[in-house]
Design a protein around this motif. Structure first.
Motif, PDB file in Angstrom:
ATOM      1  N   LEU A 155      49.502  25.124  25.405  1.00  0.00           N
ATOM      2  CA  LEU A 155      50.734  25.630  26.120  1.00  0.00           C
ATOM      3  C   LEU A 155      50.123  26.934  27.007  1.00  0.00           C
ATOM      4  O   LEU A 155      49.553  26.928  26.247  1.00  0.00           O
ATOM      5  CB  LEU A 155      51.126  26.442  24.675  1.00  0.00           C
ATOM      6  N   VAL A 156      51.023  27.076  27.978  1.00  0.00           N
ATOM      7  CA  VAL A 156      50.693  27.928  29.310  1.00  0.00           C
ATOM      8  C   VAL A 156      51.308  28.957  29.280  1.00  0.00           C
ATOM      9  O   VAL A 156      52.807  28.402  29.784  1.00  0.00           O
ATOM     10  CB  VAL A 156      49.857  26.888  30.128  1.00  0.00           C
ATOM     11  N   LYS A 157      51.184  29.693  30.179  1.00  0.00           N
ATOM     12  CA  LYS A 157      52.576  31.088  30.252  1.00  0.00           C
ATOM     13  C   LYS A 157      51.772  30.996  32.176  1.00  0.00           C
ATOM     14  O   LYS A 157      50.775  30.618  32.211  1.00  0.00           O
ATOM     15  CB  LYS A 157      52.288  32.614  30.162  1.00  0.00           C
ATOM     16  N   GLY A 158      52.593  31.025  33.394  1.00  0.00           N
ATOM     17  CA  GLY A 158      52.769  31.012  34.392  1.00  0.00           C
ATOM     18  C   GLY A 158      52.002  31.493  34.742  1.00  0.00           C
ATOM     19  O   GLY A 158      52.323  33.489  34.638  1.00  0.00           O
ATOM     20  N   LYS A 159      51.155  32.008  35.980  1.00  0.00           N
ATOM     21  CA  LYS A 159      50.254  33.164  36.508  1.00  0.00           C
ATOM     22  C   LYS A 159      51.287  33.559  37.576  1.00  0.00           C
ATOM     23  O   LYS A 159      51.899  32.748  38.923  1.00  0.00           O
ATOM     24  CB  LYS A 159      48.866  32.705  37.344  1.00  0.00           C
ATOM     25  N   GLN A 160      51.452  34.449  37.753  1.00  0.00           N
ATOM     26  CA  GLN A 160      51.817  35.178  39.169  1.00  0.00           C
ATOM     27  C   GLN A 160      50.626  35.650  40.512  1.00  0.00           C
ATOM     28  O   GLN A 160      49.291  35.397  40.170  1.00  0.00           O
ATOM     29  CB  GLN A 160      52.350  36.418  38.525  1.00  0.00           C
ATOM     30  N   LEU A 161      50.637  35.447  41.560  1.00  0.00           N
ATOM     31  CA  LEU A 161      50.286  35.619  42.561  1.00  0.00           C
ATOM     32  C   LEU A 161      48.499  36.695  42.206  1.00  0.00           C
ATOM     33  O   LEU A 161      48.169  37.031  42.469  1.00  0.00           O
ATOM     34  CB  LEU A 161      50.497  36.547  43.590  1.00  0.00           C
ATOM     35  N   HIS A 162      49.737  37.874  41.929  1.00  0.00           N
ATOM     36  CA  HIS A 162      48.787  39.238  41.758  1.00  0.00           C
ATOM     37  C   HIS A 162      47.980  39.152  40.286  1.00  0.00           C
ATOM     38  O   HIS A 162      46.675  39.340  40.491  1.00  0.00           O
ATOM     39  CB  HIS A 162      49.300  40.432  41.899  1.00  0.00           C
ATOM     40  N   ASP A 163      48.065  37.831  39.572  1.00  0.00           N
ATOM     41  CA  ASP A 163      47.012  37.433  38.788  1.00  0.00           C
ATOM     42  C   ASP A 163      46.266  36.871  39.052  1.00  0.00           C
ATOM     43  O   ASP A 163      45.191  36.906  37.873  1.00  0.00           O
ATOM     44  CB  ASP A 163      48.127  37.295  36.924  1.00  0.00           C
ATOM     45  N   LYS A 164      46.739  36.014  40.012  1.00  0.00           N
ATOM     46  CA  LYS A 164      45.346  34.230  40.182  1.00  0.00           C
ATOM     47  C   LYS A 164      44.477  35.286  40.975  1.00  0.00           C
ATOM     48  O   LYS A 164      42.827  35.170  41.307  1.00  0.00           O
ATOM     49  CB  LYS A 164      46.333  33.595  40.757  1.00  0.00           C
ATOM     50  N   ARG A 165      44.959  36.400  41.924  1.00  0.00           N
ATOM     51  CA  ARG A 165      43.808  37.445  42.748  1.00  0.00           C
ATOM     52  C   ARG A 165      42.958  37.860  41.295  1.00  0.00           C
ATOM     53  O   ARG A 165      41.796  37.937  41.947  1.00  0.00           O
ATOM     54  CB  ARG A 165      44.078  38.616  43.392  1.00  0.00           C
ATOM     55  N   ALA A 166      43.739  38.704  40.600  1.00  0.00           N
ATOM     56  CA  ALA A 166      42.501  38.915  39.933  1.00  0.00           C
ATOM     57  C   ALA A 166      41.811  38.346  38.787  1.00  0.00           C
ATOM     58  O   ALA A 166      40.794  38.868  39.032  1.00  0.00           O
ATOM     59  CB  ALA A 166      43.590  39.722  38.480  1.00  0.00           C
ATOM     60  N   THR A 167      42.279  36.979  38.788  1.00  0.00           N
ATOM     61  CA  THR A 167      41.274  36.132  38.058  1.00  0.00           C
ATOM     62  C   THR A 167      39.837  35.911  38.630  1.00  0.00           C
ATOM     63  O   THR A 167      38.856  36.099  38.623  1.00  0.00           O
ATOM     64  CB  THR A 167      41.919  35.032  37.830  1.00  0.00           C
ATOM     65  N   GLU A 168      40.363  35.727  40.501  1.00  0.00           N
ATOM     66  CA  GLU A 168      39.068  35.607  40.960  1.00  0.00           C
ATOM     67  C   GLU A 168      38.414  35.811  41.391  1.00  0.00           C
ATOM     68  O   GLU A 168      37.273  35.859  41.946  1.00  0.00           O
ATOM     69  CB  GLU A 168      39.991  34.916  42.300  1.00  0.00           C
ATOM     70  N   LYS A 169      38.862  37.356  40.918  1.00  0.00           N
ATOM     71  CA  LYS A 169      38.320  38.660  41.428  1.00  0.00           C
ATOM     72  C   LYS A 169      37.319  39.119  40.706  1.00  0.00           C
ATOM     73  O   LYS A 169      35.877  39.119  40.659  1.00  0.00           O
ATOM     74  CB  LYS A 169      38.895  40.317  41.759  1.00  0.00           C
ATOM     75  N   ASP A 170      37.692  38.639  39.140  1.00  0.00           N
ATOM     76  CA  ASP A 170      36.813  39.137  38.139  1.00  0.00           C
ATOM     77  C   ASP A 170      35.743  38.263  38.087  1.00  0.00           C
ATOM     78  O   ASP A 170      34.803  38.190  38.020  1.00  0.00           O
ATOM     79  CB  ASP A 170      37.667  38.744  36.505  1.00  0.00           C
ATOM     80  N   ARG A 171      36.319  36.181  38.087  1.00  0.00           N
ATOM     81  CA  ARG A 171      35.067  35.479  38.328  1.00  0.00           C
ATOM     82  C   ARG A 171      34.267  35.934  39.784  1.00  0.00           C
ATOM     83  O   ARG A 171      32.877  35.231  39.055  1.00  0.00           O
ATOM     84  CB  ARG A 171      35.690  34.400  39.119  1.00  0.00           C
ATOM     85  N   ASP A 172      34.885  36.602  40.307  1.00  0.00           N
ATOM     86  CA  ASP A 172      33.605  36.670  42.326  1.00  0.00           C
ATOM     87  C   ASP A 172      32.362  37.718  40.921  1.00  0.00           C
ATOM     88  O   ASP A 172      31.168  38.085  41.735  1.00  0.00           O
ATOM     89  CB  ASP A 172      34.241  37.133  43.177  1.00  0.00           C
ATOM     90  N   TRP A 173      33.175  38.884  40.645  1.00  0.00           N
ATOM     91  CA  TRP A 173      32.105  39.976  39.622  1.00  0.00           C
ATOM     92  C   TRP A 173      31.448  39.472  38.698  1.00  0.00           C
ATOM     93  O   TRP A 173      30.100  40.048  38.594  1.00  0.00           O
ATOM     94  CB  TRP A 173      33.199  40.978  39.439  1.00  0.00           C
ATOM     95  N   GLN A 174      31.894  37.990  38.366  1.00  0.00           N
ATOM     96  CA  GLN A 174      30.720  38.045  36.966  1.00  0.00           C
ATOM     97  C   GLN A 174      29.464  37.301  37.448  1.00  0.00           C
ATOM     98  O   GLN A 174      28.425  36.574  37.756  1.00  0.00           O
ATOM     99  CB  GLN A 174      31.695  36.841  36.338  1.00  0.00           C
ATOM    100  N   ARG A 175      29.529  36.228  39.059  1.00  0.00           N
ATOM    101  CA  ARG A 175      29.101  35.543  39.413  1.00  0.00           C
ATOM    102  C   ARG A 175      27.950  36.338  40.341  1.00  0.00           C
ATOM    103  O   ARG A 175      26.666  36.493  40.102  1.00  0.00           O
ATOM    104  CB  ARG A 175      29.731  34.844  40.704  1.00  0.00           C
TER     105      ARG A 175
END
Length: 158
Positions: free
Chosen positions: A130-150
């Motif tokens: 079961l999923v909820k759609g992400k907005q563009l700013h949510d996708k950017r935040a997720t990518e930024k968080d993933r880059d920071w973890q790396r």
């Protein structure tokens, strides 16, 4: 003289993944469902010829169906039948799981998408969520968080 033939069995392993779903949606809850298949489809899955990127789950008459998944037929396995690579396949879920999924989709506005298809022993299982759609700013935040973890992992391992 007899030759030893090594046969590689595919008992546990992923057949197909939907990486795009993790990028486009917030995953709320996961379920495991069985998949109703024909013989030629099982042989194609053993060869890893399945795509679930563009697929989704539809509900009709209190049953769940996988819509849009592609199983490419093998030329040797499908000689006596006419294979339909994008046919709608029935998902095997318990009554309680079906009611929970339908309630969340109808009342709370969730969507149901497949995440992965894999072997569980000799059975084919599909992980749906079961999923909820992400907005563009949510996708950017997720990518930024993933880059920071790396980057953090790189800094601490030096």
């Amino acid at each position: 003289m007899s030759k030893n033939i090594v046969v590689k069995k595919n008992n546990g392993g992923t057949i197909a993944q939907n990486k795009r779903a993790r990028h486009d949606y917030f995953i709320e809850e996961k379920f495991e469902a069985g998949l109703s298949l024909q013989g030629w489809e099982v042989k194609s899955l053993r060869a890893g010829r399945m795509t679930i990127t563009e697929s989704y789950i539809i509900f009709k008459n209190n049953e769940a169906f996988l819509f849009g998944a592609q199983v490419q037929p093998l030329l040797t396995a499908s000689s006596h039948v006419v294979p339909e690579s994008t046919r709608t396949r029935k998902l095997l879920l318990s009554r309680r799981e079906l009611e929970k999924l339908q309630g969340a989709i109808n009342q709370k506005g969730y969507t149901c998408v497949p995440l992965a298809c894999y072997w569980k022993g000799r059975l084919v299982k599909i992980e749906i969520a079961l999923v909820k759609g992400k907005q563009l700013h949510d996708k950017r935040a997720t990518e930024k968080d993933r880059d920071w973890q790396r980057d953090k992992a790189r800094i601490f391992h030096k």
